[in-house]
Structure formats: C-alpha cells, structure tokens
Design a protein around this motif. Sequence first.
Motif, PDB file in Angstrom:
ATOM      1  N   ALA A   1      18.058 -27.160  55.491  1.00 32.64           N
ATOM      2  CA  ALA A   1      17.876 -28.525  54.996  1.00 32.64           C
ATOM      3  C   ALA A   1      16.526 -29.120  55.390  1.00 32.64           C
ATOM      4  N   GLU A   2      16.060 -28.824  56.586  1.00 35.64           N
ATOM      5  CA  GLU A   2      14.826 -29.447  57.072  1.00 35.64           C
ATOM      6  C   GLU A   2      13.622 -29.079  56.212  1.00 35.64           C
ATOM      7  N   GLN A   3      13.531 -27.830  55.782  1.00 30.40           N
ATOM      8  CA  GLN A   3      12.381 -27.405  54.984  1.00 30.40           C
ATOM      9  C   GLN A   3      12.615 -27.472  53.481  1.00 30.40           C
ATOM     10  N   PHE A   4      13.881 -27.366  53.054  1.00 28.85           N
ATOM     11  CA  PHE A   4      14.147 -27.211  51.624  1.00 28.85           C
ATOM     12  C   PHE A   4      15.130 -28.218  51.046  1.00 28.85           C
ATOM     13  N   GLY A   5      15.606 -29.156  51.846  1.00 27.61           N
ATOM     14  CA  GLY A   5      16.611 -30.102  51.389  1.00 27.61           C
ATOM     15  C   GLY A   5      16.034 -31.278  50.636  1.00 27.61           C
ATOM     16  N   PHE A   6      16.752 -32.381  50.689  1.00 25.98           N
ATOM     17  CA  PHE A   6      16.416 -33.586  49.929  1.00 25.98           C
ATOM     18  C   PHE A   6      14.970 -34.031  50.142  1.00 25.98           C
ATOM     19  N   GLY A   7      14.236 -34.125  49.032  1.00 24.49           N
ATOM     20  CA  GLY A   7      12.889 -34.661  49.070  1.00 24.49           C
ATOM     21  C   GLY A   7      11.857 -33.827  49.795  1.00 24.49           C
ATOM     22  N   LYS A   8      12.170 -32.554  50.065  1.00 29.63           N
ATOM     23  CA  LYS A   8      11.226 -31.699  50.786  1.00 29.63           C
ATOM     24  C   LYS A   8      10.364 -30.918  49.793  1.00 29.63           C
ATOM     25  N   PRO A   9       9.115 -31.292  49.614  1.00 34.09           N
ATOM     26  CA  PRO A   9       8.258 -30.597  48.659  1.00 34.09           C
ATOM     27  C   PRO A   9       7.694 -29.303  49.245  1.00 34.09           C
ATOM     28  N   PHE A  10       7.105 -28.497  48.396  1.00 31.23           N
ATOM     29  CA  PHE A  10       6.417 -27.301  48.856  1.00 31.23           C
ATOM     30  C   PHE A  10       5.273 -27.712  49.779  1.00 31.23           C
ATOM     31  N   ASP A  11       5.137 -26.995  50.885  1.00 38.40           N
ATOM     32  CA  ASP A  11       4.081 -27.271  51.854  1.00 38.40           C
ATOM     33  C   ASP A  11       3.265 -25.999  52.036  1.00 38.40           C
ATOM     34  N   GLU A  12       2.029 -26.011  51.555  1.00 42.56           N
ATOM     35  CA  GLU A  12       1.215 -24.789  51.615  1.00 42.56           C
ATOM     36  C   GLU A  12       0.862 -24.378  53.036  1.00 42.56           C
ATOM     37  N   LYS A  13       1.033 -25.291  54.001  1.00 40.79           N
ATOM     38  CA  LYS A  13       0.739 -24.972  55.395  1.00 40.79           C
ATOM     39  C   LYS A  13       1.979 -24.509  56.167  1.00 40.79           C
ATOM     40  N   ALA A  14       3.130 -24.636  55.552  1.00 42.80           N
ATOM     41  CA  ALA A  14       4.379 -24.303  56.245  1.00 42.80           C
ATOM     42  C   ALA A  14       4.577 -22.792  56.323  1.00 42.80           C
ATOM     43  N   LYS A  15       5.301 -22.357  57.342  1.00 42.64           N
ATOM     44  CA  LYS A  15       5.698 -20.952  57.458  1.00 42.64           C
ATOM     45  C   LYS A  15       7.172 -20.874  57.079  1.00 42.64           C
ATOM     46  N   TYR A  16       7.435 -20.324  55.929  1.00 39.70           N
ATOM     47  CA  TYR A  16       8.805 -20.242  55.438  1.00 39.70           C
ATOM     48  C   TYR A  16       9.483 -18.966  55.946  1.00 39.70           C
ATOM     49  N   PRO A  17      10.803 -18.972  56.024  1.00 36.41           N
ATOM     50  CA  PRO A  17      11.516 -17.777  56.506  1.00 36.41           C
ATOM     51  C   PRO A  17      11.212 -16.561  55.630  1.00 36.41           C
ATOM     52  N   SER A  18      11.340 -15.399  56.200  1.00 37.70           N
ATOM     53  CA  SER A  18      11.118 -14.170  55.441  1.00 37.70           C
ATOM     54  C   SER A  18      12.223 -13.981  54.405  1.00 37.70           C
ATOM     55  N   LEU A  19      11.921 -13.234  53.360  1.00 38.31           N
ATOM     56  CA  LEU A  19      12.933 -12.941  52.354  1.00 38.31           C
ATOM     57  C   LEU A  19      14.104 -12.172  52.965  1.00 38.31           C
ATOM     58  N   SER A  20      13.807 -11.287  53.910  1.00 41.58           N
ATOM     59  CA  SER A  20      14.891 -10.510  54.527  1.00 41.58           C
ATOM     60  C   SER A  20      15.841 -11.411  55.297  1.00 41.58           C
ATOM     61  N   LYS A  21      15.308 -12.416  55.976  1.00 37.29           N
ATOM     62  CA  LYS A  21      16.151 -13.363  56.708  1.00 37.29           C
ATOM     63  C   LYS A  21      17.003 -14.166  55.739  1.00 37.29           C
ATOM     64  N   MET A  22      16.378 -14.626  54.654  1.00 37.88           N
ATOM     65  CA  MET A  22      17.116 -15.467  53.712  1.00 37.88           C
ATOM     66  C   MET A  22      18.175 -14.683  52.958  1.00 37.88           C
ATOM     67  N   THR A  23      17.866 -13.452  52.567  1.00 39.34           N
ATOM     68  CA  THR A  23      18.880 -12.661  51.869  1.00 39.34           C
ATOM     69  C   THR A  23      20.015 -12.254  52.819  1.00 39.34           C
ATOM     70  N   GLU A  24      19.679 -12.046  54.074  1.00 40.51           N
ATOM     71  CA  GLU A  24      20.724 -11.737  55.064  1.00 40.51           C
ATOM     72  C   GLU A  24      21.678 -12.918  55.210  1.00 40.51           C
ATOM     73  N   ASP A  25      21.122 -14.122  55.300  1.00 37.60           N
ATOM     74  CA  ASP A  25      21.964 -15.322  55.415  1.00 37.60           C
ATOM     75  C   ASP A  25      22.812 -15.510  54.160  1.00 37.60           C
ATOM     76  N   TRP A  26      22.206 -15.248  53.005  1.00 38.64           N
ATOM     77  CA  TRP A  26      22.939 -15.364  51.742  1.00 38.64           C
ATOM     78  C   TRP A  26      24.131 -14.401  51.730  1.00 38.64           C
ATOM     79  N   ASP A  27      23.856 -13.148  52.069  1.00 36.92           N
ATOM     80  CA  ASP A  27      24.905 -12.122  52.013  1.00 36.92           C
ATOM     81  C   ASP A  27      26.009 -12.361  53.038  1.00 36.92           C
ATOM     82  N   THR A  28      25.677 -13.015  54.135  1.00 34.37           N
ATOM     83  CA  THR A  28      26.692 -13.329  55.150  1.00 34.37           C
ATOM     84  C   THR A  28      27.663 -14.381  54.638  1.00 34.37           C
ATOM     85  N   LEU A  29      27.136 -15.379  53.945  1.00 28.99           N
ATOM     86  CA  LEU A  29      27.972 -16.491  53.491  1.00 28.99           C
ATOM     87  C   LEU A  29      28.702 -16.220  52.178  1.00 28.99           C
ATOM     88  N   SER A  30      28.116 -15.432  51.311  1.00 27.75           N
ATOM     89  CA  SER A  30      28.651 -15.275  49.950  1.00 27.75           C
ATOM     90  C   SER A  30      30.129 -14.905  49.881  1.00 27.75           C
TER      91      SER A  30
END
Length: 199
Positions: free
Chosen positions: A107-136
């Motif tokens: 939520a902090e980086q991608f939730g309500f009103g959070k725009p793309f930030d070119e200076k931000a370090k976003y989670p890796s795709l492997s981390k995000m897909t792992e979280d997705w697969d855990t919850l699905s």
Amino acid sequence: MMKKLITKGIVLALITATSISCGEQKPQTIEKEVVVEVSKGLDAKTLKLQYDVHANTFSKNLSDISDAEANKRINNANSLAWIVGHTLDLQYNLAMLTGQATENPYAEQFGFGKPFDEKAKYPSLSKMTEDWDTLSPKISEALGKLTEEQLNGKAPFPLPIAEQTMRGLFAFQMHHLGYEFGQIGLYRKYLGKSAFSYQ
C-alpha cells in the motif's frame, strides 16, 4: 464479519480505482456497462473462476522478464515494475477483504494516490510473484466460499456501477485486475516478448 475486514487502506485503494475510471462525475464509459453486466447474477463459483484466470497467469507472464526490463517505461507511462506492484496492492486488498491477510505491504508504494516515482526502488519481480503465488490459493478458496448473504451485503462506499453490493465490489475488482493484466500484456510486446499467454 465482512464489514469488520474492511480497513481504511482497502477503502482508499478501491476508491482509487473508481476515481481513476470516472473521476468525480457519474461514469459515462463503456467500462461501466461492462462491469454492470459482469456483476449480474455473479455467484461465488463464477467469481472464483474469474479470479483463478488471473491467479494462474500472473507469474507465468512475468517469469521471462528481468528487473532491468521491468523498470523500463513506455514514454512517461508507469513502468512494468510499478504496474506489477499496483497489481499486488489489489491482490492484498482482496486478501484482506476475504480475511486472508491483515495488512498490505504494498500500500505504501502502490496504494491510493501513489504515483510512479522514478527515484523509488521497487520490489523485484521475483519477490512480487512469490507474494502473489502465496496468496492466490487462499484467496481463491475464500472467494469460492462466499455466501449469498455476504455477496448481497452493502458495499462500504459508492461504486461506479449500478450494483452497490459486495457482489458489485468483487466484480469491479475482477475488472480492475483485468485492466492491469492488459497493461502487462502491452509491456510484454514492448519488451519484445511473446504475447500474453493463458497457458
């Protein structure tokens, strides 16, 4: 019980979806009519099937994309990494709505009103897909067990469709997920990958 699971973060995130789609005015787009039709007669089994299409294709369509590629942008659009993170935000909102999670780490980086930030370090795709697969599987099971009473319960805030119930809210969430998946498909083509696959 369902109302107790609605937290401020969920409400804000879902309001984002409505405001992005229709602003402050009554929506006049075809998207509204599509979601109205999708929500008519939507039962738990159908809702689960719709979600499972998303659940089973998300990670597969990101497995051949590197983090460096995910941080590329089409002109000034959101990067693929941001789009994936926002999709995880939706995933956690569904998890919270169905009692499968108590907080949303995206939520902090991608939730309500959070725009793309070119200076931000976003989670890796492997981390995000792992979280997705855990919850699905947990979300899928919970959606399949929703009762008619729960689906007919009133949505906690106005929705941009005629169906102002939890049934309508879940239908809109499925629509929102589909919208994000379409952007993932667009980025696959932009990066020279094969077309989005359901296999």
